[in-house]
Design an enzyme around this catalytic site. Structure first.
Site, PDB file in Angstrom:
ATOM      1  N   SER A 100       0.839  -1.338  -0.067  1.00 30.36           N
ATOM      2  CA  SER A 100      -0.043   0.070   0.077  1.00 30.36           C
ATOM      3  C   SER A 100       0.851   1.444  -0.159  1.00 30.36           C
ATOM      4  O   SER A 100       1.828   1.331   0.822  1.00 30.36           O
ATOM      5  CB  SER A 100      -0.793  -0.125   1.385  1.00 30.36           C
ATOM      6  OG  SER A 100      -1.672   1.220   1.458  1.00 30.36           O
ATOM      7  N   GLU A 158      -9.609   4.488  -8.600  1.00 30.53           N
ATOM      8  CA  GLU A 158      -9.768   5.124  -7.327  1.00 30.53           C
ATOM      9  C   GLU A 158      -9.737   6.681  -7.577  1.00 30.53           C
ATOM     10  O   GLU A 158      -8.597   7.205  -7.165  1.00 30.53           O
ATOM     11  CB  GLU A 158      -8.860   4.874  -6.257  1.00 30.53           C
ATOM     12  CG  GLU A 158      -8.918   3.137  -5.792  1.00 30.53           C
ATOM     13  CD  GLU A 158      -8.251   2.811  -4.654  1.00 30.53           C
ATOM     14  OE1 GLU A 158      -7.525   3.541  -4.165  1.00 30.53           O
ATOM     15  OE2 GLU A 158      -8.324   1.553  -4.268  1.00 30.53           O
TER      16      GLU A 158
END
Length: 184
Positions: A100, A158
């Protein structure tokens, strides 16, 4: 660590990596209490503050949702997604721990009061989301997971996820519509 580091499914960070220069970011947050989500690396925090201030002067009201995220917190989030949706789907919408960008302290998820502070694809179609995707580069940020680059990034669209890479690289990537994976 370089501000331009590539972190993704094939370029993970070590489990013990924590940026040394994390600082509280002074922008509006949905969460009112102190949280690690309000932290970014110093350079990224200053750039986000400038971006939000400039946007505010133009009448745009952004709300920060989630910045820094530890390896352990990402493990919790990913495990929850796997339990709810299965591994295949979870891997498209959530990063495994170490993979991430939030762990770098260089990424921020952004939303709007009009979306009840949720992270929704609709953000990309709002006037605020469109402005941010086009102008964040002037403050060193890029829209990290564009709708037409899913096959390259490996993650679903996103429109709320912005990554700090520095102004020169951000302008280059935005101008030529490239992702971090395409400059490797």
């Amino acid at each position: 660590m370089s501000l331009q580091i590539l972190v993704n499914k094939t370029h993970p960070l070590p489990a013990d990596y924590i940026p040394l220069d994390l600082t509280l970011t002074n922008v509006p947050f949905e969460e009112k209490e102190y949280s690690e989500k309000k932290l970014l690396r110093t350079t990224a925090a200053a750039a986000l503050e400038n971006l939000f201030s400039h946007a505010s002067h133009l009448g745009y009201s952004f709300t920060a949702i989630s910045g820094y995220r530890s390896y352990q917190r990402q493990q919790e989030i990913f495990s929850t997604h796997v339990e709810k949706y299965g591994l295949e789907y979870a891997s498209q919408v959530s990063a495994k721990p170490g993979c991430s960008e939030h762990q770098t302290g260089l990424a921020m998820d952004i939303s709007l009061p009009s979306l009840s502070y949720q992270l929704l694809p609709e953000f990309g179609d709002t006037k605020e989301g469109l402005w941010l995707a086009k102008n964040a580069c002037h403050f060193g940020f890029i829209l990290r997971y564009p709708v037409d680059k899913v096959h390259i990034t490996g993650y679903t669209y996103e429109p709320w996820h912005f990554r700090y890479v520095g102004i020169p690289l951000a302008i280059h990537l935005t101008k030529y519509h490239l992702t971090m994976e395409e400059i490797e």
